[in-house]
Every structure is written in C-alpha cells, then in structure tokens.
Motif scaffolding. Structure first.
Motif, PDB file in Angstrom:
ATOM      1  N   VAL A 122     -25.126  41.788 -14.344  1.00 15.96           N
ATOM      2  CA  VAL A 122     -26.001  40.871 -14.962  1.00 15.96           C
ATOM      3  C   VAL A 122     -27.386  41.631 -14.300  1.00 15.96           C
ATOM      4  O   VAL A 122     -28.310  41.684 -14.724  1.00 15.96           O
ATOM      5  CB  VAL A 122     -26.192  40.012 -15.523  1.00 15.96           C
ATOM      6  CG1 VAL A 122     -27.135  39.524 -16.742  1.00 15.96           C
ATOM      7  CG2 VAL A 122     -24.674  39.849 -16.325  1.00 15.96           C
ATOM      8  N   ALA A 123     -27.598  40.553 -13.314  1.00 14.12           N
ATOM      9  CA  ALA A 123     -28.647  39.490 -12.872  1.00 14.12           C
ATOM     10  C   ALA A 123     -29.342  40.722 -11.715  1.00 14.12           C
ATOM     11  O   ALA A 123     -30.984  41.095 -11.447  1.00 14.12           O
ATOM     12  CB  ALA A 123     -28.923  38.775 -12.198  1.00 14.12           C
ATOM     13  N   GLY A 126     -28.514  44.721 -13.354  1.00 17.90           N
ATOM     14  CA  GLY A 126     -29.081  45.247 -14.771  1.00 17.90           C
ATOM     15  C   GLY A 126     -28.077  45.084 -15.856  1.00 17.90           C
ATOM     16  O   GLY A 126     -28.476  47.009 -16.591  1.00 17.90           O
ATOM     17  N   TYR A 129     -25.053  43.193 -21.330  1.00 14.26           N
ATOM     18  CA  TYR A 129     -23.727  42.418 -21.515  1.00 14.26           C
ATOM     19  C   TYR A 129     -22.674  43.362 -21.825  1.00 14.26           C
ATOM     20  O   TYR A 129     -21.625  43.015 -20.941  1.00 14.26           O
ATOM     21  CB  TYR A 129     -24.316  41.253 -22.279  1.00 14.26           C
ATOM     22  CG  TYR A 129     -25.173  40.689 -22.249  1.00 14.26           C
ATOM     23  CD1 TYR A 129     -25.472  40.041 -21.002  1.00 14.26           C
ATOM     24  CD2 TYR A 129     -26.119  39.956 -22.678  1.00 14.26           C
ATOM     25  CE1 TYR A 129     -26.144  39.508 -19.982  1.00 14.26           C
ATOM     26  CE2 TYR A 129     -27.044  39.534 -22.488  1.00 14.26           C
ATOM     27  CZ  TYR A 129     -27.469  38.946 -21.533  1.00 14.26           C
ATOM     28  OH  TYR A 129     -28.908  38.217 -20.938  1.00 14.26           O
TER      29      TYR A 129
ATOM     30  N   HIS B   7     -30.043  33.393 -21.767  1.00 10.47           N
ATOM     31  CA  HIS B   7     -29.695  34.475 -20.628  1.00 10.47           C
ATOM     32  C   HIS B   7     -30.122  35.791 -21.499  1.00 10.47           C
ATOM     33  O   HIS B   7     -31.351  36.532 -20.472  1.00 10.47           O
ATOM     34  CB  HIS B   7     -28.299  34.875 -20.567  1.00 10.47           C
ATOM     35  CG  HIS B   7     -27.865  33.145 -20.174  1.00 10.47           C
ATOM     36  ND1 HIS B   7     -27.940  32.769 -19.019  1.00 10.47           N
ATOM     37  CD2 HIS B   7     -27.375  31.543 -21.007  1.00 10.47           C
ATOM     38  CE1 HIS B   7     -27.762  31.567 -18.685  1.00 10.47           C
ATOM     39  NE2 HIS B   7     -26.937  31.304 -19.549  1.00 10.47           N
ATOM     40  N   ASP B  11     -32.917  38.416 -19.450  1.00  7.27           N
ATOM     41  CA  ASP B  11     -32.328  39.738 -19.126  1.00  7.27           C
ATOM     42  C   ASP B  11     -32.585  40.961 -19.846  1.00  7.27           C
ATOM     43  O   ASP B  11     -32.236  41.800 -19.213  1.00  7.27           O
ATOM     44  CB  ASP B  11     -31.020  40.001 -19.259  1.00  7.27           C
ATOM     45  CG  ASP B  11     -29.579  38.338 -18.041  1.00  7.27           C
ATOM     46  OD1 ASP B  11     -30.958  38.879 -17.067  1.00  7.27           O
ATOM     47  OD2 ASP B  11     -29.023  37.969 -19.092  1.00  7.27           O
ATOM     48  N   GLN B  13     -32.516  41.906 -22.443  1.00 10.17           N
ATOM     49  CA  GLN B  13     -32.048  42.358 -24.187  1.00 10.17           C
ATOM     50  C   GLN B  13     -32.093  41.789 -25.016  1.00 10.17           C
ATOM     51  O   GLN B  13     -31.432  41.633 -26.066  1.00 10.17           O
ATOM     52  CB  GLN B  13     -30.003  41.700 -22.830  1.00 10.17           C
ATOM     53  CG  GLN B  13     -29.716  42.492 -21.499  1.00 10.17           C
ATOM     54  CD  GLN B  13     -28.499  42.395 -21.579  1.00 10.17           C
ATOM     55  OE1 GLN B  13     -28.004  42.972 -22.112  1.00 10.17           O
ATOM     56  NE2 GLN B  13     -28.475  43.126 -19.977  1.00 10.17           N
ATOM     57  N   TYR B  39     -33.436  30.705 -14.014  1.00  7.83           N
ATOM     58  CA  TYR B  39     -32.610  31.629 -13.957  1.00  7.83           C
ATOM     59  C   TYR B  39     -33.134  33.321 -13.263  1.00  7.83           C
ATOM     60  O   TYR B  39     -32.586  34.213 -13.045  1.00  7.83           O
ATOM     61  CB  TYR B  39     -32.028  32.269 -15.096  1.00  7.83           C
ATOM     62  CG  TYR B  39     -31.460  31.362 -15.539  1.00  7.83           C
ATOM     63  CD1 TYR B  39     -30.861  30.257 -15.500  1.00  7.83           C
ATOM     64  CD2 TYR B  39     -31.263  31.023 -17.062  1.00  7.83           C
ATOM     65  CE1 TYR B  39     -30.009  28.683 -15.499  1.00  7.83           C
ATOM     66  CE2 TYR B  39     -30.028  30.206 -17.479  1.00  7.83           C
ATOM     67  CZ  TYR B  39     -30.148  29.161 -16.833  1.00  7.83           C
ATOM     68  OH  TYR B  39     -29.266  28.088 -17.376  1.00  7.83           O
ATOM     69  N   ARG B  40     -34.580  33.422 -13.435  1.00  8.93           N
ATOM     70  CA  ARG B  40     -36.132  34.226 -13.435  1.00  8.93           C
ATOM     71  C   ARG B  40     -35.644  34.212 -11.470  1.00  8.93           C
ATOM     72  O   ARG B  40     -35.506  35.199 -10.960  1.00  8.93           O
ATOM     73  CB  ARG B  40     -37.402  34.465 -14.022  1.00  8.93           C
ATOM     74  CG  ARG B  40     -37.075  34.880 -15.102  1.00  8.93           C
ATOM     75  CD  ARG B  40     -38.337  34.940 -15.901  1.00  8.93           C
ATOM     76  NE  ARG B  40     -38.073  35.889 -16.568  1.00  8.93           N
ATOM     77  CZ  ARG B  40     -39.429  35.696 -18.312  1.00  8.93           C
ATOM     78  NH1 ARG B  40     -40.231  34.462 -17.942  1.00  8.93           N
ATOM     79  NH2 ARG B  40     -39.189  36.393 -19.119  1.00  8.93           N
ATOM     80  N   ASN B  43     -32.400  35.289 -10.409  1.00 11.11           N
ATOM     81  CA  ASN B  43     -33.127  36.872 -10.485  1.00 11.11           C
ATOM     82  C   ASN B  43     -33.603  37.850  -9.277  1.00 11.11           C
ATOM     83  O   ASN B  43     -33.110  38.661  -8.655  1.00 11.11           O
ATOM     84  CB  ASN B  43     -32.789  37.550 -12.002  1.00 11.11           C
ATOM     85  CG  ASN B  43     -32.276  37.760 -12.632  1.00 11.11           C
ATOM     86  OD1 ASN B  43     -31.532  37.100 -12.587  1.00 11.11           O
ATOM     87  ND2 ASN B  43     -32.979  38.160 -13.641  1.00 11.11           N
TER      88      ASN B  43
END
Lengths: 171, 312
Positions: A122-123, A126, A129, B7, B11, B13, B39-40, B43
């Motif tokens: 995911v991170a 990319g 899900y 999340h 992301d 999404q 979280y960023r 990443n």
C-alpha cells in the motif's frame, strides 16, 4: 519495443523495489523477481490482455515468495540492518534523517510478515486496497486491519524509540 | 468516521466528497490529525529507503526474462482480434474511460460529434496503442531523476538528434506563449520504430510530454482524448507522424495545449538566430486536415466476430 515493453519495464522496477523491501538481501530479491517472471512466462497464456498486469505480476510473485519461505523455513536468512541502510542511501543525508530511516528499517523488520507485506504494497507500491486483497488472496477487511495494525505499531515504536540506541545503529 | 477512512485518506483512495468529509473531521480531531501525519511520514520514509532501487540497472538475466515475457504477452495479444488487443482492453477496462471524438469542436462548429464507436475502427488500435505507450512513458519519466536524455539548452541540436532517430524531421514546438517550457527530450524504442518524447514543464513543476512517432504511416485521424487514472492524453495522426500529448491535466486544459501544439506544428519550428538545419515546413505539417467526416475512419467492413474475449 513490444506493446507491453514500457509497461513491463515499469512493473519490473516495482517488483524489484517491493522484493528488496520484503526480503532485504539484494540477490535473494532479484532471484525472487526472476522466478516470478519465469513463472509469469509459463503462465502467460492465462493472462487476459487488458486486465491488471501489475496486480497479476504481484500475485505471481507473492505465490513464489510463499513457496520460497515455506522451503526455507528451516533456515531464515537475515541481513544486518545497518549494512542495508548504509548501502541504500546513495546521498549522505543529515544525521537526524539517517537515524529516522534506520529506525524505520528496524521497526519494519519487527512487523509480522503479513503486516509488512500489506504496508509495503500500500504505502510503497501504491496498490489499491482491492488489488492488495487480490494479490494476497485475503478479504479486504483483513487488508485494512493488517494495514491499521502495521501503521500503529510503527508509529508507536518510532515515537517511543530511544535515540541513543538509534544513534549507535547508524554509524 | 472509521479507521479505514483515515488510511484511505492517507493513501489517496477516497473520492473527493469523502475526502472533504475526512478533512473536516481532521480539523476537529487533533489525535487523528497526528496519526495522519505519522502515517504520511512512514510512507515518505519507505520511499526514501527503497525508491533508489527503481533506478538500478537490470542485470542481464532479469532484462532477458522481462523481454521474453513481453514478447510472449505480445504474441498472445496478437492472436486475438483487434478489439480485444491490449490497447483496447486496457481502455475498455478502465473505469475512467472516456473516448471522445473531438473532431467537431476542433475542425468546425456545427459538425456532429462522432459516436465513440465510430472512432473504434480497425485502423485505430495502432494509434491507441501509441497513445497508451505515450501515457506509460509519461508516467515513467515525468517524475524520474532521468526525465530527459538531452536537455533543451540547444534546441536545434535536440531536434536534429531526435529527427535522426526517427528518420524524419521532427521538432519540439515552442509553447512558452501558454506557459510551458521545453526542458528536453529522449528517444524511445517503440512498436514500428523509434519515437521522440519531448518534455515540458510549467512554472508550477507540472510536466507535459509530447510523444511523436510513426506507429502507422500515412494515416489521418481525428483528435481523440483518453484518460488513464490521472494522466490525460490527446492523440492524433497527421501525414506520416502521430502525436500524443500526456500529462496530469483535465480535458479542457489539455485541449488548449493540443490546439497550440497543432498550430505550432503546422507553422514549423520557431525561427532562431541560427538557421535550423531542417526544413521549415516539415512534411507532417501538411496537408490541412480534411473535414471530420472524411478523416474519421469508417466502420469495419466486416464486423469482428461477436464472441467475447476468453477469460483466463
């Protein structure tokens, strides 16, 4: 160049990045990608043009990895964290940033494999899900809970990390 | 607000409506905002650790394995009828699929915009595949550390070099009037010979690429538009050359660019103090486009079999 040429070039670069992040050792990672490409070649007839080539390749590589892990279960190969971080950083970053990256690498290692896989897919890669769920063959709810646990574990450990240890890790 | 929204927000999404809701929530909830930041940062750290691998040279056996797989996938695709070939399938499979014959707005008011089915005539897959390659090449190189092979410091040298690669005169039009600066170009191998990729940049750092090649000689086609994810592409063929513009733009922005590019291509390379060594009127700048009805490819004479592509 073939129709798939540029697309494949991009995907192979992604597969290598993911493989390296997952198994760490450069040769093991490239072996994993190599075997995945060979497997993909033997199953190329099953790939339906127009469907998701990247997800298809990641799925194949995941299955290869599962088999490799099973076969090597008796002899886990670990690479020292320091060496990997040192060789990975092509440009000298400031000391603080290097400590953070070293810590990130160390914490990543402490995650259970299934959480690490989801976090990386995911991170780093990319993937959507749904794509991760398809690649790992688990329900999407499982993807979300693994992702959540992985990110929280990393956050807590990075926040609570002791800087002195970190400084010693990265020379 | 659920944990999974947080999340999905990190992301990228979420759809825009949901994203705004999450942002409203984050403005109120400090703890959630801290988690988003953390979280960023995770990443970003992962990318810092591993992105350099993307630029590692493939060793021989991996390159060979990739090449063999590409050929096999091509061969499989070639056995299928044209409408199930990769370009088409990728296009059809894309949820964001928009194909619009822009001929009417483009070449004269009052014309009927051709239905998408009309543009899906048999001559088109090659051009469509060309546009797909342009999009992929844009994705790959626009943010790469190696975005160009040759810079645009000496544009004549750049144009001459790419003209030599393609075997016919090409040039990167001057788009300064609409705010795009030419930063350089590269040549890429492609189906049917080399292609040239010119890279432009706005003041804000957004990249635009112009892909020029010869996927199929001497075909004429109306302007077409397609969007893959965030990358929009306008493509057309004129004379011996085909063109595809690609970038993170919306349709109207890109159409403005495409119009300017089209005009500049017709008027030839900008005059510089030093006379360019290539002809001012390049062959691809002529003839003037025919009316839409004539240049739209006609529907297939014999419709392809109606069987569905086989699922694997």
């Amino acid at each position: 160049m073939s129709i798939f040429g540029i697309e494949l070039e991009v995907h192979i670069a992604s597969l290598r990045r993911y493989a390296r992040a997952l198994v760490r050792d450069r040769n093991d990672a490239d072996d994993l990608v190599q075997e995945a490409l060979a497997r993909a070649l033997s199953r190329a007839d099953k790939f339906m043009a127009g469907t998701n080539l990247r997800a298809w390749l990641f799925t194949i590589m995941h299955n290869v990895h599962v088999n490799q892990v099973r076969a090597r279960a008796a002899r886990p190969v670990e690479v020292p964290v320091d060496g990997v971080v040192e060789s990975r950083l092509s440009e000298p970053a400031n000391q603080e940033a290097r400590v953070e990256l070293g810590e990130m690498m160390r914490v990543l290692d402490t995650l259970p494999t299934e959480q690490r896989q989801v976090l990386l897919l995911v991170a780093l890669e990319g993937l959507k899900y749904e794509e991760v769920a398809a690649v790992l063959e688990v329900p999407i709810g499982t993807v979300m809970s693994r992702l959540s646990r992985a990110r929280e574990a990393v956050r807590v450990r990075l926040a609570g990390g002791t800087p002195t240890v970190a400084l010693r890790r990265v020379k | 607000m659920r944990d999974s929204d947080l999340h999905a927000y990190v992301d990228g999404q979420l759809d825009s409506a949901r994203r705004i809701e999450v942002e409203t929530w984050l403005a109120e909830d400090e703890e959630a905002a801290r988690r988003v930041d953390a979280y960023r940062a995770q990443n970003a750290a992962l990318h810092s650790l591993f992105d350099s691998i993307l630029n590692d040279r493939l060793d021989g056996r991996l390159a060979e394995a990739g090449e063999r797989l590409g050929k096999r996938l091509d061969a499989n695709a070639a056995r299928r009828p044209w409408w199930s070939q990769p370009g088409w399938q990728r296009l059809a499979a894309s949820v964001a699929f928009i194909a619009i014959g822009l001929g009417a707005g483009w070449l004269g008011r009052g014309q009927v915009v051709p239905a998408p089915t009309l543009t899906q005539a048999p001559v088109q897959p090659t051009l469509q595949a060309f546009a797909d390659e342009a999009t992929q090449a844009h994705t790959f190189y626009a943010n790469s550390r190696f975005e160009v092979e040759m810079g645009a410091d000496n544009q004549d040298a750049l144009n001459n070099w790419l003209s030599e690669r393609l075997g016919r005169p090409v040039f990167g039009p001057d788009l300064a009037s609409i705010g795009y600066r030419l930063i350089g170009g590269r040549s890429l191998p492609a189906e049917g010979g080399a292609v040239a990729q010119y890279m432009y940049e706005t003041g804000g750092g957004n990249r635009l690429t112009l892909f020029v090649g010869t996927p199929q000689a001497n075909q004429q086609a109306a302007f077409s538009f397609v969007k893959h994810g965030e990358i929009a592409s306008f493509y057309w063929a004129e004379g011996a050359l085909s063109y595809a513009l690609a970038g993170r733009f919306d349709r109207d922005q890109l159409m403005q660019v495409a119009q300017t590019v089209h005009q500049k291509l017709k008027s030839g390379p900008a005059a510089r103090s030093q006379t360019p060594s290539q002809p001012q009127n390049t062959p691809e700048a002529k003839p003037a486009p025919a009316p839409v009805e004539q240049i739209m490819p006609s529907p297939p004479a014999s419709a392809p079999d109606q069987e569905r592509p086989k699922a694997s």
